[in-house]
Design an enzyme around this catalytic site. Structure first.
Site, PDB file in Angstrom:
ATOM      1  N   TYR A 154       0.841  -1.209   0.000  1.00  0.00           N
ATOM      2  CA  TYR A 154       0.000   0.000   0.000  1.00  0.00           C
ATOM      3  C   TYR A 154       0.876   1.260   0.000  1.00  0.00           C
ATOM      4  CZ  TYR A 154      -3.663   3.233   1.631  1.00  0.00           C
ATOM      5  OH  TYR A 154      -4.545   4.284   1.765  1.00  0.00           O
ATOM      6  N   LYS A 158       1.106   4.236  -2.830  1.00  0.00           N
ATOM      7  CA  LYS A 158       0.797   5.637  -2.505  1.00  0.00           C
ATOM      8  C   LYS A 158       2.009   6.544  -2.735  1.00  0.00           C
ATOM      9  CE  LYS A 158      -3.522   5.105  -1.485  1.00  0.00           C
ATOM     10  NZ  LYS A 158      -4.541   5.740  -2.335  1.00  0.00           N
ATOM     11  N   ILE A 187      -8.615   8.216   8.449  1.00  0.00           N
ATOM     12  CA  ILE A 187      -9.927   8.832   8.224  1.00  0.00           C
ATOM     13  C   ILE A 187     -10.996   7.762   8.464  1.00  0.00           C
ATOM     14  CG2 ILE A 187     -11.375  10.037   6.513  1.00  0.00           C
ATOM     15  CD1 ILE A 187      -8.750  11.587   7.120  1.00  0.00           C
TER      16      ILE A 187
HETATM   17  P1  NDP Z   1     -13.461   2.912   0.805  1.00  0.00           P
HETATM   18  O1  NDP Z   1     -13.026   1.498   0.987  1.00  0.00           O
HETATM   19  O2  NDP Z   1     -14.491   3.486   1.714  1.00  0.00           O
HETATM   20  O3  NDP Z   1     -13.966   3.122  -0.731  1.00  0.00           O
HETATM   21  C1  NDP Z   1     -13.172   2.672  -1.791  1.00  0.00           C
HETATM   22  C2  NDP Z   1     -13.781   3.146  -3.094  1.00  0.00           C
HETATM   23  O4  NDP Z   1     -12.915   2.716  -4.170  1.00  0.00           O
HETATM   24  C3  NDP Z   1     -15.149   2.565  -3.378  1.00  0.00           C
HETATM   25  O5  NDP Z   1     -15.934   3.550  -4.012  1.00  0.00           O
HETATM   26  C4  NDP Z   1     -14.851   1.419  -4.352  1.00  0.00           C
HETATM   27  O6  NDP Z   1     -15.948   1.134  -5.234  1.00  0.00           O
HETATM   28  C5  NDP Z   1     -13.701   2.013  -5.146  1.00  0.00           C
HETATM   29  N1  NDP Z   1     -12.876   0.983  -5.781  1.00  0.00           N
HETATM   30  C6  NDP Z   1     -12.136   0.012  -5.164  1.00  0.00           C
HETATM   31  N2  NDP Z   1     -11.549  -0.783  -6.078  1.00  0.00           N
HETATM   32  C7  NDP Z   1     -11.907  -0.304  -7.304  1.00  0.00           C
HETATM   33  C8  NDP Z   1     -11.650  -0.715  -8.642  1.00  0.00           C
HETATM   34  N3  NDP Z   1     -10.876  -1.780  -8.915  1.00  0.00           N
HETATM   35  N4  NDP Z   1     -12.208  -0.011  -9.656  1.00  0.00           N
HETATM   36  C9  NDP Z   1     -13.015   1.052  -9.402  1.00  0.00           C
HETATM   37  N5  NDP Z   1     -13.298   1.486  -8.153  1.00  0.00           N
HETATM   38  C10 NDP Z   1     -12.767   0.820  -7.113  1.00  0.00           C
HETATM   39  O7  NDP Z   1     -12.121   3.769   0.835  1.00  0.00           O
HETATM   40  P2  NDP Z   1     -11.767   5.164   1.560  1.00  0.00           P
HETATM   41  O8  NDP Z   1     -12.846   6.154   1.285  1.00  0.00           O
HETATM   42  O9  NDP Z   1     -11.337   4.916   2.933  1.00  0.00           O
HETATM   43  O10 NDP Z   1     -10.446   5.583   0.741  1.00  0.00           O
HETATM   44  C11 NDP Z   1     -10.490   6.399  -0.418  1.00  0.00           C
HETATM   45  C12 NDP Z   1      -9.057   6.709  -0.840  1.00  0.00           C
HETATM   46  O11 NDP Z   1      -8.376   7.374   0.223  1.00  0.00           O
HETATM   47  C13 NDP Z   1      -8.227   5.461  -1.147  1.00  0.00           C
HETATM   48  O12 NDP Z   1      -7.351   5.720  -2.230  1.00  0.00           O
HETATM   49  C14 NDP Z   1      -7.427   5.255   0.125  1.00  0.00           C
HETATM   50  O13 NDP Z   1      -6.234   4.553  -0.105  1.00  0.00           O
HETATM   51  C15 NDP Z   1      -7.168   6.699   0.532  1.00  0.00           C
HETATM   52  N6  NDP Z   1      -6.858   6.857   1.938  1.00  0.00           N
HETATM   53  C16 NDP Z   1      -7.761   6.466   2.903  1.00  0.00           C
HETATM   54  C17 NDP Z   1      -7.450   6.627   4.255  1.00  0.00           C
HETATM   55  C18 NDP Z   1      -8.396   6.220   5.337  1.00  0.00           C
HETATM   56  O14 NDP Z   1      -7.985   6.285   6.514  1.00  0.00           O
HETATM   57  N7  NDP Z   1      -9.615   5.831   5.058  1.00  0.00           N
HETATM   58  C19 NDP Z   1      -6.161   7.206   4.662  1.00  0.00           C
HETATM   59  C20 NDP Z   1      -5.313   7.605   3.571  1.00  0.00           C
HETATM   60  C21 NDP Z   1      -5.663   7.429   2.260  1.00  0.00           C
HETATM   61  P3  NDP Z   1     -17.123   0.085  -4.790  1.00  0.00           P
HETATM   62  O15 NDP Z   1     -18.033   0.845  -3.860  1.00  0.00           O
HETATM   63  O16 NDP Z   1     -17.769  -0.254  -6.088  1.00  0.00           O
HETATM   64  O17 NDP Z   1     -16.440  -1.082  -4.122  1.00  0.00           O
END
Ligand code: NDP
Length: 246
Positions: A154, A158, A187
């Protein structure tokens, strides 16, 4: 602030991407969301977006697949025309210590988080160049800047986003296309819901502000980066982490 603008948000069905989509819609933007499949969450998000009186549509594709991405992007451009803002937010985790990480765990995380971001940007870039404007916002992570035990795959994905962001900023700055990254700390979303109470308390103790962030904390920065308020900012990586990595 974004009236008359069109924004695309990958992974906008839930979590941080959803909060960004809602913040943009609240500020007048029309919204195209890319997610993997229709779900209760995506239906709900669509309804919430439409309640702001903007145009909103979901497009389902796996961003690991460059061909699927290209056809979803063409569909979005046919429906919306000029795209003003792209948020590469879709991401996944598959955590484990390095020897226990399966090849698939490495491939999937790099494929979704890094290659997916590159595929989507590559498919939209001509649209931005043609209109000589655009703001691309890539969601990285503080882990990509500081590293993290159990997240080698991961963190590498990133960190890759940081290099990609800076390169796009250099390649397209003269075309008036900006590219920045946001590096969130912890988050509260589905991604962090898997943490135990003890793990959450441990994490909080390492954050100067003593708490996890909300998706809205990230969304407000995305609004700034997507709008003209940040018109001379490009190639930056901005943390939203409560001071976790100072
Ligand atoms: P969630 O797990 O809540 O949501 C992930 C989203 O990505 C969903 O909408 C999912 O779609 C979509 N997704 C996953 N795989 C694919 C794919 N192969 N093709 C298209 N869409 C895809 O994630 P978060 O909101 O927590 O995270 C959002 C971003 O922020 C990510 O990049 C994460 O790495 C980054 N981040 C998050 C942190 C945290 O603490 N939460 C901290 C730092 C960074 P579907 O609903 O269809 O599955």
């Amino acid at each position: 602030m974004l009236k008359g603008k069109n924004a695309v948000i990958t992974g906008g069905s839930r979590g941080i991407g959803k909060a960004i989509a809602l913040e943009f819609a609240k500020n007048g933007a029309d919204i195209a969301i890319i997610a993997t499949r229709e779900s209760k969450a995506s239906d709900e998000t669509l309804k919430e977006l439409e309640s702001f009186g903007v145009r909103a549509r979901m497009y389902y594709c796996d961003i690991r697949d460059a061909e699927q991405v290209e056809s979803a992007v063409q569909e979005i451009i046919a429906d919306f025309g000029t795209i003003d803002i792209l948020v590469n937010n879709a991401g996944i985790t598959k955590d484990n210590l390095l020897p226990s990480l399966g090849i698939m765990d490495i491939d999937n995380v790099i494929d979704v988080n890094l290659k997916g971001c590159m595929f989507v940007t590559r498919s939209f870039i001509r649209n931005f160049v043609r209109h000589r404007k655009g703001s691309i916002i890539n969601i990285s992570s503080v882990v990509g800047l500081m590293g993290n035990k159990g997240q080698t795959n991961y963190a590498a994905s990133k960190a890759g986003i940081v290099g990609f962001t800076k390169s796009v900023a250099k390649e397209y700055g003269r075309k008036n296309i900006r590219c920045n990254a946001i590096a969130p700390g912890y988050i509260t979303t589905d991604m962090t819901a898997a943490l135990s109470e003890t793990q959450t308390e441990e994490i909080k103790s390492e954050i100067p502000m003593g708490k996890l962030g909300s998706p809205e904390d990230v969304a407000r920065l995305a609004l700034f980066l997507g709008s003209e308020m940040s018109s001379y900012i490009t190639g930056e990586v901005i943390k939203v982490d409560g001071g976790m990595y100072v």
